[in-house]
Design an enzyme around this catalytic site. Structure first.
Site, mmCIF file in Angstrom:
data_model
loop_
_atom_site.group_PDB
_atom_site.id
_atom_site.type_symbol
_atom_site.label_atom_id
_atom_site.label_comp_id
_atom_site.label_asym_id
_atom_site.label_seq_id
_atom_site.Cartn_x
_atom_site.Cartn_y
_atom_site.Cartn_z
ATOM 1 N N TYR B 189 1.004 -1.431 0.011
ATOM 2 C CA TYR B 189 -0.045 -0.246 -0.019
ATOM 3 C C TYR B 189 1.124 1.781 -0.205
ATOM 4 O O TYR B 189 1.898 1.453 0.712
ATOM 5 C CB TYR B 189 -0.775 0.263 1.204
ATOM 6 C CG TYR B 189 -2.431 -0.997 1.279
ATOM 7 C CD1 TYR B 189 -2.525 -1.566 0.209
ATOM 8 C CD2 TYR B 189 -2.682 -1.428 2.751
ATOM 9 C CE1 TYR B 189 -3.377 -2.248 -0.121
ATOM 10 C CE2 TYR B 189 -3.713 -2.822 2.846
ATOM 11 C CZ TYR B 189 -3.751 -3.142 1.496
ATOM 12 O OH TYR B 189 -4.862 -3.626 1.765
ATOM 13 N N LYS B 223 -0.942 -8.469 -3.148
ATOM 14 C CA LYS B 223 -1.669 -8.450 -3.082
ATOM 15 C C LYS B 223 -1.687 -6.111 -3.636
ATOM 16 O O LYS B 223 -1.196 -5.435 -2.978
ATOM 17 C CB LYS B 223 -2.425 -7.644 -1.397
ATOM 18 C CG LYS B 223 -4.367 -7.328 -1.130
ATOM 19 C CD LYS B 223 -4.435 -6.811 -0.149
ATOM 20 C CE LYS B 223 -5.982 -6.202 -0.886
ATOM 21 N NZ LYS B 223 -6.861 -5.235 0.779
#
Lengths: 324, 324, 324, 324, 324
Positions: B189, B223
């Site tokens: 992220y 991810k």
């Protein structure tokens, strides 16, 4: 020595090149380095068994994806796939490839034994401010041993306010490397506000100091940039503020400061071929052991990159020496 | 190379899809990843023995209770009880469920052997400011082994001022995982003020960089969010500020930057069915290995969630491949 | 109580099968075993997700190369290559393959995720005298975790003069297995002069005692041989010297002594098909959880071995039960 | 999912009590908690063998001397001597007494075996600002084992800027407790500026989030305050800012968020008898397992405290259940 | 003291019972034992909170399956299933059950909190010769803590040629127990050729010496057999060879030698009811703290075993004392 700018020493007789024709300065002999058998084995492999040999080093780094981001791969989209660099290193007969743990774990197994590995042990992204520049560990010397690497790489930010953590972190790396017989390549980069006030990170004062710091901290090999002369030199501490050396003289100066730490010249951003090859030759003349050129090589299509690499090999042959 | 943000290189020929009909890009083959036997065993179990199989991954995350708070469960009150998600994972034949130690210790024993477990190893709440985003450890790789998990999860906040501590913490997790043969899924992220100034955390620059960082640091699976185009792109470093890629092209780009780290597409907030299924297909076309959809699935009544899950299975069957 | 061999108690009503038609005794339910989540996950995988399933175990051992030497591979030369057994295990859909570290390191990576692994942790050769039988460690529980194994195996020589060292060595294995959630399969073999004087290593006294020792020491699964009645039984301690049980009754007895340790029946040397299949059925009737047949299967050409394996699968289907 | 505070989802049908007569919600059954034998033994002792029994918990905390200072003992000067609380716990038949290492080392030996001990493992004084609230360790799980404690207590400050360090510190405590079979009671307290901006530390948003965090991090038991409705609720994130639940409904909500972590209701400052007993009953109706009342009890003369304690016992008898 | 047979001391005035009616000798008071809080907590639980209470101990051992083999279960086939003894311990309200790790791991979870556990930490089978009697570890104090045990058990073979290893092994157990607050029960058994030459393992000389060794080595509780008078006493060292004490006097003597180690009387082989109950009473008169009866109880059908247990409870009530 205090960390404020020291008073200007009287300059007696700088050991700098003189006269019209460039002199060749010798590289430190392997036998002079006091190496443990493990370090000696691995270094000799890099200097003589792989790559151009003859005691030279031709290193292909590919840590830019972490340090700069994928932006560096736009110039040559093939280079986004790490296989590109691995294959360039193999086909171009490099002394080693230098990269981080992820690129080692996922790709090196296909090139193991063909291309020596320098595992880069710390790094950071370009995103947070560089004002407290510090590269945390991304791997360990044990990782390097486990992967069959022949050296480890570590970035020290000389002059950064985070220097204390950096030195401490490097201590552990250096000790592990000593214990396990693994040569240490230090990426010695001046950084931080205090450096900016003393002529900047590319000035001779900063690069010269960084070279010496690497030597003092225990680097076996040090990666250095060419000092860049500019008007900021005037803000350097004396006598740097009045040396007015040529580029070659300045680089010769930092090689000397690195002492028995073998010097790798950094390529920096991509430049034209002639300029690059001239830099190779100058560096070797100044006593460098080799070069570590990334973007200058892999930001090109492979055929072109290989052509240039062959030219570098040719130059290196002129500087080949038997082991001593 | 220098480690400051480099100037924009000239962009030669981006390896992006062209033409009217979407191309399918291949996923990395398991055999190319250089995995240790333990990682290979566990990954193969997730990719072929459980879930939709055929080399795809369908992951149900339930770390939102920690990351966002119980607020996420209001839309479907049944989902407040973790048994809801566990049963959805079992009945919907997911490849794995991803959650923190507390939900593993207290509930997993009833589903052990039926639903593979990805133990999420770090996390934080949404309450303190995200300006120094950092997720401390909540569990360890040994916890994961002890519980019979088949992978561990770790959130890296790329670009956060706390990136130093994050990289260092991840190093230990990565090494334990390597030692114990446990695959590592990285939640990559972008975060922090410096990211905000470079086009924001959802921009292509940030997501692309995050994908590469995960690869460099040693993620086995990463991810990633779909990059979101917006006017903030203009503030991205060149050439990102002028790429103007479609959503599919942008995602294809980040999959390529992730290299041999298998890509999971994040679901994000709940969206309509058609939009979600379209995203699944686009992701798989772009070379993703699977999806990690939480709220999009469990913020629905179970019958509805299972119906949608069946549709995802049907799509995944089109992308099924034998082990290689 | 005193710890010397006690006098023979009067035998009240042995809980043994009676009447003409064989009764089926239940296997211990997984839910009754007090397993940690990790052990439960891994055992459930072996019992229900791989192999014949339904709570049964079909294990292919290949530790004979260490224990007996290559002599065991003469009957079927193909079996000398460990790939033969690995492929038999995969094609024959075995619950797991059981072997030592070398066969795991060198071959398992090709079958990882397809065939579960039981890493055998100790062993010895047949060469030195068995009089002080003791199997030193050849691997560790961490090795097993690292390789992605789903259980570990350990040989205890019950009654050996070296029993002290054996128990102590097993303690460490058992504790590591508990800490890491790894099920422990105990090869429980009576051995030594004192056993020889009490009816021999194949007598009911010896096997019955071995079953109980495995339970007491913490085995999750115990591999047992069928007790063999012989004239040596007369030298067993009372009341074993006068029990005169049938083979099925005797095996039922040892299954009961193993309590909540799941029982695997050992195949022993190769016998005829009908005899072997009869043994499978009798064992399952007696409450065994499965079989561990090596030479009986891999000392045959593969087509034949697979044919027999299919017949075993067919029998196991009759004993299939849902998880409890 | 993204980890920033998400937008308010539409609230479908909250699982809250409705209608005029209060419903009783079940407590989690001990058998559902996936406990190791050691945790199970110790918890069962607290729930059934000591104190009111029947699966309930009546805990006497005396950590206020550290947390608040001796000021809390002015209301009942006898309470300054820790023997006062120990004797109250013994005579009042409490399930356990909860306190720090010093009060355990110096006084517990006189009550060992009569009153179970919950050793509180971290704490702080009221003196430094709460803005970076963090409680450092004052004891360890090994201390608790050594002292014969039946559980350990740990304070987590949910939302504090020091949450990083707190989670990390708790990780070690949780792992030691798991290894040694010691139940963990989490004092889950919202704290910090960011909490203040979201409705305050007593608001439903904060307490509800804290309950879930305790569950996610691995608490076996969680101590929670009753959420307090106030005008500050309007500043809570949606939908909390418009829920308008009664006190009982709000507490029921947080019990549900705690999932399989058993809930203890905090007493807070001393209140009137009827109000206190009403709170006990409401909590038990809402699914709490028990109460942890300190000042409400020991800020009274002993006779009075024992009288009230007997009334609590009487209420608890109504909620007694056999072990499951 | 030298380890050869010492010269006969002049016996001044043995503190033995005199006169027709048996005197009751006091048990050591808990408060006199200098126990750490943890040991005190756990011992008090055994002495007062579980079992018959009143400072007495009624222990059910079930280590015979390991020490003697399944042969001991023939007399009562139900007893082969460890659940039989666990249920007897629970229904018969025993102070604790004593057994090895396997029976604890696999069965204790169903009785956790209802029946205290004494984890037996070492043991051996009856098969190898007893000439070098030594019981290796089968579990650790940490295992005991993890399982929620209230004491550990350890067998010392006093006089065995392997005594040096035994003492050394016990040292670690004792230190771990001290560190973790776990009471240590020593099974003190004379063994070996040298003992055989000095009146035998059941003679007063041997048992008396064993009692003192347990005290000297740091036992909190010692399990002792009744000395058995026989013609072999003549071979005991003086003055034992001429003491001619009654059975009660002899036992009284060894209780005194055990000092502040609480004494448990061993049941030994099954005997008639009246004889057994007489032994209970005599032991308590002599200052024993309780009994550890295995075969005498569980080699009976449960109804009968419970009836006898109730009679023991009745006797113990006569000896009940408040904590001191």
């Amino acid at each position: 020595m205090s960390e404020t700018s020291p008073p200007a020493p009287a300059m007696r007789s700088p050991s700098l090149p003189t006269g019209p024709s460039p002199r060749r300065y010798p590289r430190p002999a392997l036998s002079s380095l006091g190496l443990s058998p493990g370090k000696r084995t691995r270094l000799k492999r890099l200097l003589y068994q792989y790559g151009p040999g003859g005691g030279t080093l031709l290193i292909l780094p590919i840590d830019q994806g972490l340090e700069h981001g994928p932006v560096d791969f736009f110039a040559n989209p093939d280079s986004l796939d790490p296989k590109y660099q691995y294959e360039l290193a193999r086909e171009g007969k490099f002394s080693a490839i230098a990269l981080h743990i992820g690129l080692a774990e996922k790709y090196f197994h296909e090139y193991a034994g063909d291309v020596p590995l320098i595992l880069k042990l710390n790094g950071k992204t370009a995103v947070p401010s560089d004002s407290q520049a510090f590269s945390p560990l991304t791997g360990t010397v044990e990782d390097a041993v486990r992967l069959g690497a022949d050296a480890v790489g570590y970035t020290v930010y000389v002059g950064s306010p985070a220097q204390d953590r950096d030195f401490r972190q490097f201590l552990d790396v250096r000790q592990d490397a000593e214990r396990l017989g693994m040569p240490v390549v230090v990426w010695a980069y001046p950084r931080g506000e205090a450096i900016a006030k003393r002529g900047g990170k590319e000035g001779l004062y900063a690069v010269d100091y960084a070279a010496r710091v690497a030597l003092e901290l225990g680097a076996d090999i040090v990666k250095l940039n060419y000092p860049v002369a500019s008007e900021k030199d005037a803000e350097s501490p004396a006598p740097y503020n009045s040396l007015h050396l040529s580029a070659d003289e300045a680089f010769r100066k930092v090689v000397e400061s690195a002492g028995r730490a073998l010097v790798l010249v950094s390529g920096g951003e991509k430049v034209g071929d002639q300029e690059m090859l001239k830099k190779v030759r100058s560096s070797m003349d100044a006593g460098a052991t080799g070069i570590i050129f990334g973007r200058n090589l892999w930001q090109r299509p492979k055929a072109e990159a290989l052509r240039v690499t062959r030219e570098i090999h040719a130059i290196f042959r002129e500087y080949a020496q038997p082991p001593a």
